[in-house]
Design a protein around this motif. Sequence first.
Motif, PDB file in Angstrom:
ATOM      1  N   TYR A 243       0.818  -1.208   0.000  1.00 53.16           N
ATOM      2  CA  TYR A 243       0.000   0.000   0.000  1.00 53.16           C
ATOM      3  C   TYR A 243       0.857   1.266   0.000  1.00 53.16           C
ATOM      4  CZ  TYR A 243       0.838  -0.111   5.095  1.00 53.16           C
ATOM      5  OH  TYR A 243       1.411  -0.150   6.342  1.00 53.16           O
ATOM      6  N   ASN A 244       0.199   2.334  -0.355  1.00 51.73           N
ATOM      7  CA  ASN A 244       0.840   3.641  -0.439  1.00 51.73           C
ATOM      8  C   ASN A 244       1.130   4.162   0.970  1.00 51.73           C
ATOM      9  OD1 ASN A 244       1.483   6.324  -0.794  1.00 51.73           O
ATOM     10  ND2 ASN A 244      -0.222   6.796  -2.129  1.00 51.73           N
ATOM     11  N   PRO A 245       2.389   4.516   1.278  1.00 52.40           N
ATOM     12  CA  PRO A 245       2.665   5.125   2.583  1.00 52.40           C
ATOM     13  C   PRO A 245       1.775   6.348   2.816  1.00 52.40           C
ATOM     14  CG  PRO A 245       4.709   4.625   1.444  1.00 52.40           C
ATOM     15  CD  PRO A 245       3.602   4.394   0.452  1.00 52.40           C
ATOM     16  N   LYS A 246       1.272   6.477   4.008  1.00 46.97           N
ATOM     17  CA  LYS A 246       0.417   7.619   4.344  1.00 46.97           C
ATOM     18  C   LYS A 246       1.284   8.851   4.607  1.00 46.97           C
ATOM     19  CE  LYS A 246      -2.685   4.447   4.169  1.00 46.97           C
ATOM     20  NZ  LYS A 246      -3.312   4.179   2.859  1.00 46.97           N
ATOM     21  N   ASP A 247       0.642   9.958   4.923  1.00 42.03           N
ATOM     22  CA  ASP A 247       1.399  11.191   5.156  1.00 42.03           C
ATOM     23  C   ASP A 247       1.789  11.377   6.621  1.00 42.03           C
ATOM     24  OD1 ASP A 247      -1.059  11.838   6.201  1.00 42.03           O
ATOM     25  OD2 ASP A 247      -1.434  13.540   4.862  1.00 42.03           O
ATOM     26  N   VAL A 248       1.609  10.329   7.426  1.00 47.65           N
ATOM     27  CA  VAL A 248       2.187  10.282   8.766  1.00 47.65           C
ATOM     28  C   VAL A 248       3.186   9.130   8.774  1.00 47.65           C
ATOM     29  CG1 VAL A 248       1.779   9.915  11.222  1.00 47.65           C
ATOM     30  CG2 VAL A 248       0.121  11.226   9.878  1.00 47.65           C
ATOM     31  N   TRP A 249       4.461   9.455   8.960  1.00 49.76           N
ATOM     32  CA  TRP A 249       5.527   8.450   8.930  1.00 49.76           C
ATOM     33  C   TRP A 249       5.993   8.208  10.359  1.00 49.76           C
ATOM     34  CZ3 TRP A 249       9.088  10.388   4.341  1.00 49.76           C
ATOM     35  CH2 TRP A 249       8.323  10.379   3.156  1.00 49.76           C
ATOM     36  N   SER A 250       5.678   7.023  10.869  1.00 50.09           N
ATOM     37  CA  SER A 250       6.043   6.682  12.239  1.00 50.09           C
ATOM     38  C   SER A 250       7.363   5.918  12.222  1.00 50.09           C
ATOM     39  CB  SER A 250       4.934   5.836  12.879  1.00 50.09           C
ATOM     40  OG  SER A 250       5.230   5.560  14.221  1.00 50.09           O
ATOM     41  N   VAL A 251       8.436   6.642  12.443  1.00 50.38           N
ATOM     42  CA  VAL A 251       9.793   6.086  12.398  1.00 50.38           C
ATOM     43  C   VAL A 251      10.544   6.612  13.621  1.00 50.38           C
ATOM     44  CG1 VAL A 251      11.966   5.942  11.123  1.00 50.38           C
ATOM     45  CG2 VAL A 251       9.792   6.049   9.878  1.00 50.38           C
ATOM     46  N   SER A 252      11.086   5.723  14.399  1.00 52.11           N
ATOM     47  CA  SER A 252      11.754   6.131  15.635  1.00 52.11           C
ATOM     48  C   SER A 252      12.924   7.074  15.364  1.00 52.11           C
ATOM     49  CB  SER A 252      12.272   4.893  16.385  1.00 52.11           C
ATOM     50  OG  SER A 252      13.017   5.281  17.535  1.00 52.11           O
ATOM     51  N   ARG A 253      13.035   8.081  16.197  1.00 54.27           N
ATOM     52  CA  ARG A 253      14.228   8.925  16.156  1.00 54.27           C
ATOM     53  C   ARG A 253      15.431   8.059  16.508  1.00 54.27           C
ATOM     54  NH1 ARG A 253      13.056   8.506  21.274  1.00 54.27           N
ATOM     55  NH2 ARG A 253      14.299   9.415  22.944  1.00 54.27           N
ATOM     56  N   LEU A 254      16.621   8.541  16.196  1.00 50.87           N
ATOM     57  CA  LEU A 254      17.825   7.759  16.465  1.00 50.87           C
ATOM     58  C   LEU A 254      18.324   8.071  17.874  1.00 50.87           C
ATOM     59  CD1 LEU A 254      19.638   8.139  13.027  1.00 50.87           C
ATOM     60  CD2 LEU A 254      18.104   6.320  13.788  1.00 50.87           C
ATOM     61  N   HIS A 255      17.938   7.250  18.832  1.00 50.50           N
ATOM     62  CA  HIS A 255      18.394   7.448  20.199  1.00 50.50           C
ATOM     63  C   HIS A 255      19.875   7.078  20.319  1.00 50.50           C
ATOM     64  CE1 HIS A 255      18.031   3.078  20.505  1.00 50.50           C
ATOM     65  NE2 HIS A 255      16.800   3.198  20.038  1.00 50.50           N
ATOM     66  N   ARG A 256      20.477   7.388  21.416  1.00 53.29           N
ATOM     67  CA  ARG A 256      21.936   7.262  21.572  1.00 53.29           C
ATOM     68  C   ARG A 256      22.440   5.830  21.404  1.00 53.29           C
ATOM     69  NH1 ARG A 256      24.384  11.790  23.027  1.00 53.29           N
ATOM     70  NH2 ARG A 256      23.181  13.473  23.977  1.00 53.29           N
ATOM     71  N   GLU A 257      21.589   4.850  21.711  1.00 52.11           N
ATOM     72  CA  GLU A 257      22.025   3.458  21.613  1.00 52.11           C
ATOM     73  C   GLU A 257      21.754   2.860  20.244  1.00 52.11           C
ATOM     74  OE1 GLU A 257      20.030   4.592  24.144  1.00 52.11           O
ATOM     75  OE2 GLU A 257      21.752   4.890  25.479  1.00 52.11           O
ATOM     76  N   HIS A 258      21.114   3.599  19.364  1.00 50.20           N
ATOM     77  CA  HIS A 258      20.762   3.069  18.044  1.00 50.20           C
ATOM     78  C   HIS A 258      22.027   2.818  17.228  1.00 50.20           C
ATOM     79  CE1 HIS A 258      18.753   2.615  14.181  1.00 50.20           C
ATOM     80  NE2 HIS A 258      17.582   2.638  14.798  1.00 50.20           N
ATOM     81  N   ARG A 259      22.112   1.667  16.584  1.00 52.49           N
ATOM     82  CA  ARG A 259      23.342   1.313  15.860  1.00 52.49           C
ATOM     83  C   ARG A 259      23.624   2.252  14.693  1.00 52.49           C
ATOM     84  NH1 ARG A 259      22.872  -1.521  11.132  1.00 52.49           N
ATOM     85  NH2 ARG A 259      20.788  -2.187  10.487  1.00 52.49           N
TER      86      ARG A 259
END
Length: 271
Positions: free
Chosen positions: A165-181
């Motif tokens: 499906y077509n991505p909606k106009d709200v993108w739920s993607v986690s910010r890059l926290h300090r422990e994120h690789r």
Amino acid sequence: MSDWRNRVFCEDALAGMARIPDASVDLIIADPPYGLGKDYGNDSDKLDADAYLQWMQQWIDAALPKLKSNGSLYIFLTWRYSPEIFVMLKKRMTMINEIVWDRRVPSMGGSTRRFSSVHDTIGFFANARDYYFDLDAVRIPYDAETKKARSRSIFVGAKWLEIGYNPKDVWSVSRLHREHRERADHPTQKPLEIVTRMIKASCPPGGVVLDPFMGSGTTAVAARACGRDFTGFELNPDYCALIRSRLDALDAETAVSGIEQQEKLRASSAS
């Protein structure tokens, strides 16, 4: 000049934009300072409101001529200045979407005099009606349960069910926290997932992406991984070095992956 592609120039974008030929870029991805006083190793984000909006107008005026006639722009902003900047851009381009990036910030207190701000605003603009947009490249696959629920005969062979499906106009993607690789040493680094979606959708294979404010280099890394060229500017020498290291790491990873693939092919042929 002919050597501007696949280069990150360690200089101010306003000073260096003349390096880029007019009408040569397919996509601009801009993540300018937000006017919030962030520390980028310089005073670039410490302007008052009037000076900030004047500076935004200056770089927009310098960058937009670099776009091809069917080129597009994505710009990261916050709610504080997005209305004024959207008006600037709508005088020059067609606004396609206002995208809300939900940064998945956990509920941990915050102000007691307003609602907590947990999103960034992204403006998607195009130069013309025939702007490049490859929806199939960024469709989101349906899970097995959803496909099973759509097993009636009227859904058999439905393209949308098979390819997503077509991505909606709200993108739920986690910010890059300090422990994120994926996290590098940059205060406002954007996730590869978001920038990769923009590039796949709005820059044709072999096309060129311009990022006037490279920061940690996510646009360059995503473009190279997607088979597109990139160009852009970064004022801080430390971030320029970071970008080089991220690109070198990607090239090394790609080389190893290629060797492993060749070995698998040889083993398969031998058997």
